[in-house]
Motif scaffolding. Structure first.
Motif, PDB file in Angstrom:
ATOM      1  N   PRO A 145       0.611  -1.271   0.114  1.00  0.00           N
ATOM      2  CA  PRO A 145       0.009   0.070   0.145  1.00  0.00           C
ATOM      3  C   PRO A 145       0.900   1.179  -0.075  1.00  0.00           C
ATOM      4  N   MET A 146       2.090   1.306   0.696  1.00  0.00           N
ATOM      5  CA  MET A 146       2.814   2.527   0.901  1.00  0.00           C
ATOM      6  C   MET A 146       3.672   2.662  -0.262  1.00  0.00           C
ATOM      7  N   MET A 147       4.261   1.768  -0.769  1.00  0.00           N
ATOM      8  CA  MET A 147       5.504   1.750  -1.674  1.00  0.00           C
ATOM      9  C   MET A 147       4.784   1.791  -3.337  1.00  0.00           C
ATOM     10  N   ILE A 148       3.495   1.101  -3.536  1.00  0.00           N
ATOM     11  CA  ILE A 148       3.080   1.143  -4.738  1.00  0.00           C
ATOM     12  C   ILE A 148       1.657   1.616  -4.905  1.00  0.00           C
ATOM     13  N   VAL A 149       0.734   1.298  -4.114  1.00  0.00           N
ATOM     14  CA  VAL A 149      -0.765   2.002  -4.419  1.00  0.00           C
ATOM     15  C   VAL A 149      -0.667   3.474  -4.055  1.00  0.00           C
ATOM     16  N   MET A 150      -0.018   4.005  -2.935  1.00  0.00           N
ATOM     17  CA  MET A 150       0.014   5.522  -2.645  1.00  0.00           C
ATOM     18  C   MET A 150       0.614   6.322  -3.890  1.00  0.00           C
ATOM     19  N   PRO A 151       2.005   6.178  -4.276  1.00  0.00           N
ATOM     20  CA  PRO A 151       2.452   6.744  -5.409  1.00  0.00           C
ATOM     21  C   PRO A 151       1.714   6.669  -6.488  1.00  0.00           C
ATOM     22  N   LEU A 152       1.048   5.413  -6.990  1.00  0.00           N
ATOM     23  CA  LEU A 152       0.349   5.574  -8.038  1.00  0.00           C
ATOM     24  C   LEU A 152      -1.156   6.242  -8.089  1.00  0.00           C
ATOM     25  N   THR A 153      -1.487   6.338  -6.853  1.00  0.00           N
ATOM     26  CA  THR A 153      -2.731   6.899  -6.797  1.00  0.00           C
ATOM     27  C   THR A 153      -2.506   8.447  -6.925  1.00  0.00           C
ATOM     28  N   PHE A 154      -1.554   8.958  -6.380  1.00  0.00           N
ATOM     29  CA  PHE A 154      -0.909  10.424  -6.231  1.00  0.00           C
ATOM     30  C   PHE A 154      -0.529  10.679  -7.818  1.00  0.00           C
ATOM     31  N   LEU A 155       0.087   9.630  -8.407  1.00  0.00           N
ATOM     32  CA  LEU A 155       0.470  10.274  -9.817  1.00  0.00           C
ATOM     33  C   LEU A 155      -0.642   9.499 -10.840  1.00  0.00           C
ATOM     34  N   GLY A 156      -1.699   9.262 -10.311  1.00  0.00           N
ATOM     35  CA  GLY A 156      -2.700   8.553 -11.285  1.00  0.00           C
ATOM     36  C   GLY A 156      -3.778   9.921 -11.789  1.00  0.00           C
ATOM     37  N   GLY A 157      -3.556  10.918 -11.468  1.00  0.00           N
ATOM     38  CA  GLY A 157      -4.428  11.861 -11.873  1.00  0.00           C
ATOM     39  C   GLY A 157      -5.499  12.491 -10.746  1.00  0.00           C
ATOM     40  N   SER A 158      -5.459  11.879  -9.436  1.00  0.00           N
ATOM     41  CA  SER A 158      -6.179  12.119  -8.514  1.00  0.00           C
ATOM     42  C   SER A 158      -6.448  13.822  -8.485  1.00  0.00           C
ATOM     43  N   PHE A 159      -5.419  14.412  -8.531  1.00  0.00           N
ATOM     44  CA  PHE A 159      -5.284  15.929  -7.890  1.00  0.00           C
ATOM     45  C   PHE A 159      -5.422  16.779  -9.447  1.00  0.00           C
TER      46      PHE A 159
END
Ligand SMILES: Nc1ncnc2c1ncn2[C@@H]1O[C@H](COP(=O)(O)OP(=O)(O)OP(=O)(O)O)[C@@H](O)[C@H]1O
Ligand SMILES: [Mg+2]
Lengths: 312, 253
Positions: free
Chosen positions: B171-185
């Motif tokens: 969750p910390m190393m893969i999912v969080m970065p992917l989410t932040f870089l995934g156009g959430s914001f």
């Protein structure tokens, strides 16, 4: 042997289990457990008792060979076989935050049985857990947790019960309660397989005894037959006067002098026609050796077990 | 089908959730509120609209996804990891339950919790920003699919993990970065062309955009593609878990 019409409660044939580490924990086990009997499985640490139980219950991966429960294969028909089995594991593994009542109800559901509060109440009462039903498990003592594990194992009314060292770390009272319960279950037709390191328990409880050593079953016997076959008796005589050495007249008679010189010990076969006791006592009288007390002692299963293990 | 067994697991897991209701719901709600105060109000008031959507509203779908992904993974992985850790998994393994039934119980409960959470965040967001949902049913479909997929993913992580660190690491190393870089914001169209291309390899981009489309009818990628990728990810997780149970991976020795 059992009649062919009633299949063995458990029928194990050619069962071998090798762990991923390469260790063969069970080596060609062949064993039939009869319906309704109490079977005690004895063996030193690491002999494979828990592996055998866990394999039958589905907790470790199957090996080669087959295991049938009431004639059903434990792999092909796991739903049928597992609903028939209750297990009290060796380790005290429990939830922490659930209440006693909830965890027992959970177990019953897990094993596919419809809710039955009356039955759970009966079980909790029988195990003196009724007053604790609303307590969280983490608030219970170790012995109480053990009771909870038993209640969980019985929650789905199993026909076969495995008790893997149920009395390890359990006080006298709980042990007595537990054996009383086991006897009741047997009276209800439940087949019970237990492992224990307390040999007197096996002696008290079991109908049959199996000994497992390094993954092999080295002996299966009716308890009574085992005791009779391997049972030796000992006669001890406490002497009036200390002897410094065994009189030469007594050499070769099978009698021995204890280290402190206060006791003579005679070992004999309890089932022989002539035990030699009469002749021995007469001889002692002739030699003027007086004794103030005497006892006979039957060798226990423990003695038998120890001699078996050492013989291997 | 061992319906009583499934129900027992589901109830057990839901009870676990209700015991920690406060931290389960209050934490994400608080976090979301902070995001709105910082991004929505403070920064967002200086930002222009993106694709005709006010910035504060634009980030709502991404924020819900962010919480949904992390909480789904966390809940589902914890649900199966705990019995492994405490040893009570013996009971699960010795019960007359098929792998499918075990998964329905655990993943069903975790997904229920995620959905409740998603709705709570949605309502919280609505208190901060005015917005309408253009395609409510598509929105719901994405919510359910994402919750299920990532609960399955979390379940697989829980089986795989042999320590608490491992439980956290994916969750910390893969999912969080992917989410932040995934156009959430942000919209990926705001990125340089090269990074736009790179973003298309990030599965979370499709989740967030599909979800955003259901709100505002605008997205960087086609909604059908989003749906396809989400379902594909779910199928992959199912395959992994199926393999785990078939081989007894990390569950049986
Ligand atoms: N998960 C495992 N992986 C590898 N080896 C194992 C595993 N579990 C047990 N063993 C090994 O298998 C052998 C049998 O162990 P088992 O636990 O069945 O013995 P036991 O008769 O129950 O002993 P005890 O009286 O100490 O409970 C031991 O040598 C043990 O080290
Ligand atoms: Mg053991």
């Amino acid at each position: 042997m059992h009649a062919p019409s009633s299949p063995a409660a458990i029928s194990i044939s050619g069962l071998t289990k090798t762990y991923a580490s390469g260790l063969t924990a069970l080596n060609d086990i062949n064993l039939d457990i009869r319906p309704g009997e109490i079977f005690a499985l004895l063996g030193p640490n690491g002999a494979g008792k828990t592996t055998l139980i866990n394999l039958i219950c589905g907790i470790v991966k199957p090996g080669t060979g087959s295991v049938l429960i009431n004639g059903h294969d434990i792999q092909a028909e796991y739903r049928t076989t597992r609903s028939l089995i209750g297990l009290v594991p060796q380790e005290l593994s429990t939830d922490a935050f659930e209440t006693v009542w909830d965890t027992v109800r959970f177990s019953r559901g897990l094993f596919g049985k419809p809710p039955n509060p009356a039955y759970i109440e009966k079980t909790l009462r029988a195990l003196s857990l009724w007053d604790k039903r609303k307590s969280k498990i983490k608030e219970l003592s170790g012995g109480m947790k053990r009771r909870v594990l038993i209640a969980k194992a019985l929650s789905h009314e199993p026909k076969i019960l495995f008790l893997d060292e149920p009395t390890a770390g359990v006080d006298v009272e709980l042990r007595r309660d537990m054996w009383e319960m086991v006897r009741k279950l047997r009276a209800d037709g439940v087949t019970i397989i237990l492992t224990t390191h307390y040999i007197e328990e096996a002696e008290d409880m079991a109908d049959r005894i199996g000994v497992i050593l390094k993954g092999k079953i080295i002996l299966v016997e009716e308890k009574a037959a085992l005791m009779a076959k391997l049972g030796k008796k000992q006669l001890s005589l406490q002497l009036q006067v200390k002897l410094d050495a065994l009189p030469p007249e007594l050499d070769g008679t099978g009698i021995a002098l204890s280290a402190d010189g206060h006791e003579l010990v005679y070992t004999f076969d309890a089932h022989a026609d002539d035990t030699g006791i009469a002749a021995l006592l007469k001889r002692l009288g002739d030699l003027g050796i007086d004794f103030k007390d005497l006892q006979t002692r039957q060798s226990s299963l423990e003695d038998i077990f120890v001699s078996l293990v050492h013989a291997q | 089908m061992n319906v009583y067994g499934i129900r027992a697991i589901y109830r057990f897991e839901m009870a676990r959730m209700f015991r920690t209701l406060l931290q389960s719901l209050v934490t994400p709600v608080l976090t979301t509120s902070l995001y709105f105060i910082v991004f929505g109000s403070a920064i967002g008031s200086r930002m222009t609209e993106i694709d005709g959507v006010a910035y504060a509203a634009f980030i709502v779908p991404g924020l819900i996804m962010l919480s949904l992904l992390t909480e789904s993974i966390f809940n589902a992985s914890f649900g199966i990891y705990m019995p492994k850790f405490s040893g009570t998994v013996y009971e699960l393994l010795s019960a007359p339950l098929s792998p499918l039934e075990i998964i329905i119980g655990y993943v069903g409960a975790a997904a229920t919790k995620s959905l409740i959470l998603g709705v709570v965040i949605l309502v919280t967001a609505r208190l901060f920003v005015p917005f309408e949902i253009e395609h409510p049913f598509v929105m719901l479909a994405f919510l359910v699919l994402t919750a299920l997929s990532f609960c399955l993913f979390g379940f697989a992580i829980g089986v795989w993990a042999d320590g608490f660190e491992r439980l956290q690491i994916i969750p910390m190393m893969i999912v969080m970065p992917l989410t932040f870089l995934g156009g959430s914001f942000y919209s990926i169209s705001m990125l340089p062309e090269f990074w736009q291309k790179v973003s298309l390899f990030n599965p979370v981009v499709y989740l967030v955009n599909g979800f955003r489309w259901s709100f505002f009818g605008v997205a960087d990628v086609a909604v059908g593609v989003s749906l396809g990728i989400t379902i594909g990810f779910m199928a992959l997780c199912i395959a992994i878990i199926w393999w785990m149970f078939r081989t007894g991976y990390k569950l049986k020795s």
